[in-house]
Design a protein around this motif. Sequence first.
Motif, PDB file in Angstrom:
ATOM      1  N   PRO A 914      57.446  38.445  33.737  1.00  0.00           N
ATOM      2  CA  PRO A 914      57.845  37.049  33.808  1.00  0.00           C
ATOM      3  C   PRO A 914      58.385  36.584  35.140  1.00  0.00           C
ATOM      4  CG  PRO A 914      59.464  38.460  32.668  1.00  0.00           C
ATOM      5  CD  PRO A 914      58.294  39.353  33.018  1.00  0.00           C
ATOM      6  N   GLY A 915      58.445  35.547  35.436  1.00  0.00           N
ATOM      7  CA  GLY A 915      58.841  34.958  36.702  1.00  0.00           C
ATOM      8  C   GLY A 915      57.661  34.656  37.545  1.00  0.00           C
ATOM      9  N   GLN A 916      58.128  34.379  38.923  1.00  0.00           N
ATOM     10  CA  GLN A 916      57.029  33.893  39.878  1.00  0.00           C
ATOM     11  C   GLN A 916      56.645  35.046  40.835  1.00  0.00           C
ATOM     12  OE1 GLN A 916      55.540  30.843  39.810  1.00  0.00           O
ATOM     13  NE2 GLN A 916      56.695  30.752  37.762  1.00  0.00           N
ATOM     14  N   VAL A 917      57.077  36.206  40.520  1.00  0.00           N
ATOM     15  CA  VAL A 917      57.188  37.213  41.514  1.00  0.00           C
ATOM     16  C   VAL A 917      55.429  37.428  41.899  1.00  0.00           C
ATOM     17  CG1 VAL A 917      57.617  39.630  42.455  1.00  0.00           C
ATOM     18  CG2 VAL A 917      59.173  38.262  41.073  1.00  0.00           C
ATOM     19  N   PHE A 918      54.851  37.927  40.985  1.00  0.00           N
ATOM     20  CA  PHE A 918      53.524  38.432  40.965  1.00  0.00           C
ATOM     21  C   PHE A 918      52.479  37.189  40.690  1.00  0.00           C
ATOM     22  CE2 PHE A 918      55.555  42.570  39.274  1.00  0.00           C
ATOM     23  CZ  PHE A 918      55.597  43.018  40.653  1.00  0.00           C
ATOM     24  N   LYS A 919      53.016  36.093  40.564  1.00  0.00           N
ATOM     25  CA  LYS A 919      51.982  34.906  40.413  1.00  0.00           C
ATOM     26  C   LYS A 919      50.970  34.834  41.215  1.00  0.00           C
ATOM     27  CE  LYS A 919      53.684  33.662  36.282  1.00  0.00           C
ATOM     28  NZ  LYS A 919      53.714  34.889  35.718  1.00  0.00           N
ATOM     29  N   PRO A 920      51.136  35.269  42.696  1.00  0.00           N
ATOM     30  CA  PRO A 920      50.044  35.025  43.696  1.00  0.00           C
ATOM     31  C   PRO A 920      48.966  35.833  43.460  1.00  0.00           C
ATOM     32  CG  PRO A 920      52.469  35.408  44.576  1.00  0.00           C
ATOM     33  CD  PRO A 920      52.537  35.436  43.118  1.00  0.00           C
ATOM     34  N   PHE A 921      49.107  36.939  42.651  1.00  0.00           N
ATOM     35  CA  PHE A 921      48.005  37.807  42.390  1.00  0.00           C
ATOM     36  C   PHE A 921      46.887  37.419  41.501  1.00  0.00           C
ATOM     37  CE2 PHE A 921      50.987  40.874  44.208  1.00  0.00           C
ATOM     38  CZ  PHE A 921      50.138  41.409  45.163  1.00  0.00           C
ATOM     39  N   LEU A 922      47.365  36.321  40.588  1.00  0.00           N
ATOM     40  CA  LEU A 922      46.564  35.802  39.587  1.00  0.00           C
ATOM     41  C   LEU A 922      45.205  35.522  39.788  1.00  0.00           C
ATOM     42  CD1 LEU A 922      48.573  33.832  36.912  1.00  0.00           C
ATOM     43  CD2 LEU A 922      47.486  35.820  36.487  1.00  0.00           C
ATOM     44  N   PRO A 923      44.967  34.673  41.027  1.00  0.00           N
ATOM     45  CA  PRO A 923      43.570  34.545  41.552  1.00  0.00           C
ATOM     46  C   PRO A 923      42.628  35.449  41.401  1.00  0.00           C
ATOM     47  CG  PRO A 923      45.037  32.806  42.444  1.00  0.00           C
ATOM     48  CD  PRO A 923      46.058  34.001  41.976  1.00  0.00           C
ATOM     49  N   SER A 924      43.280  36.524  42.366  1.00  0.00           N
ATOM     50  CA  SER A 924      42.477  37.776  42.812  1.00  0.00           C
ATOM     51  C   SER A 924      42.238  38.623  41.484  1.00  0.00           C
ATOM     52  CB  SER A 924      42.846  38.473  43.868  1.00  0.00           C
ATOM     53  OG  SER A 924      44.289  38.771  43.641  1.00  0.00           O
ATOM     54  N   VAL A 925      43.352  38.656  40.802  1.00  0.00           N
ATOM     55  CA  VAL A 925      42.997  39.496  39.450  1.00  0.00           C
ATOM     56  C   VAL A 925      41.926  38.700  38.583  1.00  0.00           C
ATOM     57  CG1 VAL A 925      44.168  40.031  37.195  1.00  0.00           C
ATOM     58  CG2 VAL A 925      45.455  40.346  39.224  1.00  0.00           C
ATOM     59  N   ILE A 926      42.167  37.544  38.434  1.00  0.00           N
ATOM     60  CA  ILE A 926      40.704  37.071  37.551  1.00  0.00           C
ATOM     61  C   ILE A 926      39.559  37.121  38.092  1.00  0.00           C
ATOM     62  CG2 ILE A 926      40.091  34.527  36.550  1.00  0.00           C
ATOM     63  CD1 ILE A 926      42.996  33.784  36.474  1.00  0.00           C
ATOM     64  N   SER A 927      39.468  36.891  39.742  1.00  0.00           N
ATOM     65  CA  SER A 927      38.048  37.046  40.205  1.00  0.00           C
ATOM     66  C   SER A 927      37.450  38.536  40.153  1.00  0.00           C
ATOM     67  CB  SER A 927      38.109  36.504  41.598  1.00  0.00           C
ATOM     68  OG  SER A 927      38.694  37.466  42.407  1.00  0.00           O
ATOM     69  N   LEU A 928      38.598  39.368  40.143  1.00  0.00           N
ATOM     70  CA  LEU A 928      38.040  40.854  40.003  1.00  0.00           C
ATOM     71  C   LEU A 928      37.694  40.987  38.668  1.00  0.00           C
ATOM     72  CD1 LEU A 928      38.681  44.043  40.941  1.00  0.00           C
ATOM     73  CD2 LEU A 928      40.300  43.835  38.972  1.00  0.00           C
ATOM     74  N   CYS A 929      38.250  40.291  37.780  1.00  0.00           N
ATOM     75  CA  CYS A 929      37.735  40.461  36.240  1.00  0.00           C
ATOM     76  C   CYS A 929      36.348  39.714  36.197  1.00  0.00           C
ATOM     77  CB  CYS A 929      38.688  39.799  35.268  1.00  0.00           C
ATOM     78  SG  CYS A 929      40.275  40.885  35.293  1.00  0.00           S
ATOM     79  N   MET A 930      36.480  38.770  36.553  1.00  0.00           N
ATOM     80  CA  MET A 930      35.091  37.902  36.001  1.00  0.00           C
ATOM     81  C   MET A 930      34.010  37.991  37.042  1.00  0.00           C
ATOM     82  SD  MET A 930      36.338  36.736  33.426  1.00  0.00           S
ATOM     83  CE  MET A 930      34.590  36.239  32.762  1.00  0.00           C
ATOM     84  N   GLU A 931      34.304  38.487  38.408  1.00  0.00           N
ATOM     85  CA  GLU A 931      33.141  38.268  39.241  1.00  0.00           C
ATOM     86  C   GLU A 931      32.477  39.768  39.625  1.00  0.00           C
ATOM     87  OE1 GLU A 931      34.470  35.972  42.816  1.00  0.00           O
ATOM     88  OE2 GLU A 931      35.073  34.499  41.185  1.00  0.00           O
ATOM     89  N   GLN A 932      33.739  40.903  39.197  1.00  0.00           N
ATOM     90  CA  GLN A 932      33.228  42.173  39.641  1.00  0.00           C
ATOM     91  C   GLN A 932      33.039  43.067  38.502  1.00  0.00           C
ATOM     92  OE1 GLN A 932      35.462  43.735  43.163  1.00  0.00           O
ATOM     93  NE2 GLN A 932      35.716  41.732  44.078  1.00  0.00           N
ATOM     94  N   VAL A 933      33.923  43.023  37.552  1.00  0.00           N
ATOM     95  CA  VAL A 933      33.941  44.098  36.504  1.00  0.00           C
ATOM     96  C   VAL A 933      33.126  43.495  35.352  1.00  0.00           C
ATOM     97  CG1 VAL A 933      35.201  45.483  34.570  1.00  0.00           C
ATOM     98  CG2 VAL A 933      36.348  44.897  36.912  1.00  0.00           C
ATOM     99  N   TYR A 934      33.238  42.247  35.040  1.00  0.00           N
ATOM    100  CA  TYR A 934      32.498  41.808  33.653  1.00  0.00           C
ATOM    101  C   TYR A 934      30.894  41.700  34.217  1.00  0.00           C
ATOM    102  CZ  TYR A 934      30.854  38.594  30.316  1.00  0.00           C
ATOM    103  OH  TYR A 934      30.345  38.142  29.107  1.00  0.00           O
ATOM    104  N   PRO A 935      30.279  41.359  35.291  1.00  0.00           N
ATOM    105  CA  PRO A 935      28.988  41.470  35.191  1.00  0.00           C
ATOM    106  C   PRO A 935      28.484  42.929  35.137  1.00  0.00           C
ATOM    107  CG  PRO A 935      29.927  40.126  37.117  1.00  0.00           C
ATOM    108  CD  PRO A 935      31.007  40.659  36.493  1.00  0.00           C
TER     109      PRO A 935
END
Length: 1136
Positions: A914-935
């Motif tokens: 919870p909280g804002q601490v790790f929110k800056p990582f969200l875009p890179s986490v999502i792009s890792l998932c969708m652009e690198q692992v998922y394909p």
Amino acid sequence: MASEEASLRALESLMTEFFHNCTTNERKREIEELLNNFAQQIGAWRFCLYFLSSTRNDYVMMYSLTVFENLINKMWLGVPSQDKMEIRSCLPKLLLAQHKTLPYFIRNKLCKVIVDIGRQDWPMFYHDFFTNILQLIQSPVTTPLGLIMLKTTSEELACPREDLSVARKEELRKLLLDQVQTVLGLLTGILESIWDKHSVTAATPPPSPTSGESGDLLSSLLQSPSAAKLLNQPIPILDTDSEYICSLALECLAHLFSWIPLSTSITPSLLTTIFHFARFGCDTRARKMSSVNGSSQNTGLGAERGRLGVLAMSCINELMSKNCVPMEFEEYLLRMFQQTFYLLQKITKENNAHTVKSRLEELDESYIEKFTDFLRLFVSVHLRRIESYSQFPVVEFLALLFKYTFHQPTHEGYFSCLDIWTLFLDYLTSKIKSRLADKEAVLNRYEDALVLLLTEVLNRIQFRYNQAQLEELDDETLDDDQQTEWQRYLRQSLEVVAKVMELLPTHAFSTLFPVLQDNLEVYLGLQQFVVTSGTDSLVTNQNVISGHRLNITAENDCRRLHCSLRDLSSLLQAVGRLAEYFIGDMFAARFNDALTVVERLVKVTLYGSQIKLYNIETAVPSVLKPDLIDVHAQSLAALQAYSHWLAQFYSEVHRQNPEQFISLVSTALEAITPLISSKVQEKLLLSACHLLVSLATTVRPVFLISIPAVQKVFNRITDTSAQRLPDKAQVLVCRALSNVLLLPWPNLPESEQQWAVRSTNHASLISALTRDYRQLKSSAILPQRKVQLEDTKVIIHQTLSVLEDIVESISGESTKSRQICYQSLQESVQVSLALFPAFIHQSDVTDEMLSFFLTLFQGLRVQMGVPFTEQIIQTFLNMFTREQLAESILHEGSTGCRVVEKFLKILQVVVQEPGQVFKPFLPSVISLCMEQVYPIIAERSSPDVKAELFELLFRVLHHNWRYFFKSSVLASVQRGVAEEQMENEAQFSAIMQAFGQSFLQPDIHLFKQNLFYLETLNTKQKLYHKKIFRTTMLFQFVNVLLQVLVHKSHDLLQEEIGIATYNMASVDFDGFYSAFLPEFLASCDGVDSNQKNVLGRNFKMDRDLPSFTQNVHRLVNDLRYYRLCNDSLPPGTVKL
């Protein structure tokens, strides 16, 4: 006719060739294709009819019937009505003419083909289908044939497969239910008349010692002397034909009972008749007579008679398994129980000629199984209903069940009976909890039975009373639950003991403890037989044996000692199993009993460690040595079970006079420390380690650290020159020592916790444990030789397994404990991060490192602080490039996939924060998932990594909803509806697209998991109601789910899919009924427009869940049915 004749000869030779063992597979395929093509021709059935009436070749007949079966089940719609009439008239005639001469499997197949016609055409086009069956049954010549037809009809029409429309299925069931009363009347008549006919003519046997069986118990069970007298008539001797007819009639009844509701059409006379036949199974005389006559035919007869008993019990069990009992049927049930218990009394009756066990051994095994099933159903389903009847003697029933249980001829039979007792004890426990007022009365009623049960179960696990049976049990091979037959036997027995203990604590304890005492005396008395053998003081097998020998050599004494030690081991497990009944509310009331037990256990463990029985020489080392080690290990394990009791004892006495408590704990530690050595057998070493962990973690006495024995262990573990313990033991001991220093002491305020000293000590402990590991930082980055690399891997494995365990055991503890832990570990964590890039291509090392980091994130992320956590995540994100991920997933097998899964798990922990601490990582986490692992994984059929990836995506959405939907409360109030502004829309759509794709794949576990995630997002965040989902995705998802149902690819999840479809459709019912459903039907191939209209009309516009899901399943069933029909129409058929 020549062509038919010629075809028949050709077919016969083809069939003979096909089944000849010299025919090649290639040729078999050719023949198969030829036969399939022949069967597809219009009019092939005429040839088959000729073949059936003209050949004696079984293969040809079977083939011809298969052609008919295919025609009726798949092509019937397209068959001209004149042909149908001809087939409906010819096949039954053929059956009537030839049923006596046909092989039974051909006859049964022909019956099924005729029933298949009835399934399609009765009553509209085949109105005499059922009346013909009734006539066959009523005519003595064709009774067996009629019964076979009746059973086949029940099987095929009452629960038909899916090749019928729902409306037709409902119609068939209704038609059959209308016939039930007539059918049951007919079957009752057949069974009664055969019984009566043979009873009258049966020669009266001479009076036997068992003839006076209508004893007091029986009269009380049956409530009427006449019923008892009826059941005491001798069993008639049936001829083979009568026996065959009875067995068919009972098979019919068993199948009918599986689907007809309990009602008054099941009459008392029918039930009584079934019970008459159930007696065939428990009559040992049936077998005797067959063996006296000696001829093989008669032996078959005896077995057949036993089978009638089995079939009758199957009928009874079908009725018993129905939980829903109408009021008017309850009286019948009571009568059924009374009659079955008469049988139970008959089976367990002792007389001069038989013990109960030998009687049970003579009965058919299947009969015993069915009887045990009956008893289980009685206790689990009906006992609560029947117990309230004053005329039903439950206690006497338990006495019979007791006899039946403890005379079972097989172990499996005994296990099944123990299960029944467990059900009974559970029932009693819940009854007492719900009726606390008359608890005493209920217990008094059953007390004697329970004490008897406890004593007997305890006797059964002891070699002293049951050696012959126990020695048959296998103690080597592990089953699916990773336990041997002996362990399963012991565990099931101890569960019964524990349940009795819960109900009758004082009785249970006073029964068990004296038995334990007896065996302990033998064990503690061994000291006087230990002698020193002069010059034997040698180092043998790496064990220093200080020349101690057990001076018991006579074979008989060794055998008795072996039995006593095995029993002691079992009884120690029993005492350990009961530890939970001495704590909590019962602590004060049962304090003295528990204290007695713990004192004995402490004494025994110390004794074993002091005279080193585990290292002693014996006369039969292969038997006695494992026994002595096992007793020692079990005594430590039993003492460990009492650690919660010790903790409660500590909290009660720590202020007043803790001397007794201190003495118990100190003595226990004296018993443990000599065993913590690499020279001690692993079984014993691990028991000692587990006890040490429990004392450090559960009991947590403040004085633990100052006890010399504990300091000795500290020194042993931190001394680099000492030989390292085996991995498991090393991890446990380090956990215990770490917990001694980290866990807050109970019963003391914060100010007295001495955190400063403990913190210093903990830091030096960890420093000593990680010395070699921390030195790797400088060398590991350089290229290493193979030998060196292996050594490095060993250090990494040994250190990380210990550190990971320490962090895991502290993760749920207070902040202070976790702070100290992280301070001590900080340097090692930094070393790990520095080493990580050097080992990225060694998936086994990466796997262990990521396990360690995952545990750190789960337990100590707050203590690690934001900057360092960011550094770790950034390092990982940089290391796991697309190429690295592909290498791990595609080329390194399961270890590589595990590495990626652990990395995704770490990210799951991060995105949940919870909280804002790790929110800056969200875009890179999502792009890792969708652009690198998922394909990489999307197209792979293997389930690896997918579950973890989708869980991560679900956590991203679930815990970071505002990242996609920025909704302010005020805005939604002002607008009246929450039409939030949407952010990061492309990422949201891509994630939803991935979920949709996963539903098109065969992996059922992934399907279930992802459906659950979507439903959760809808429950918590109203996913289906969001504008983007509603307008662009909703009906795509509904479409996919319906297609999955139609294709039956994930049939186990029918219910979940139905509910999810409803939840999605309910967001916009108007759109579903007006736009989606017509479009869905329009896009369905394989059905014509008229059928589509019918499907649309049958889908009622219901808006409640049960009706809607019923409509969905009806639509799916009928759509499949229409496709099946249309596929079977001959080409060029014109449909109007």
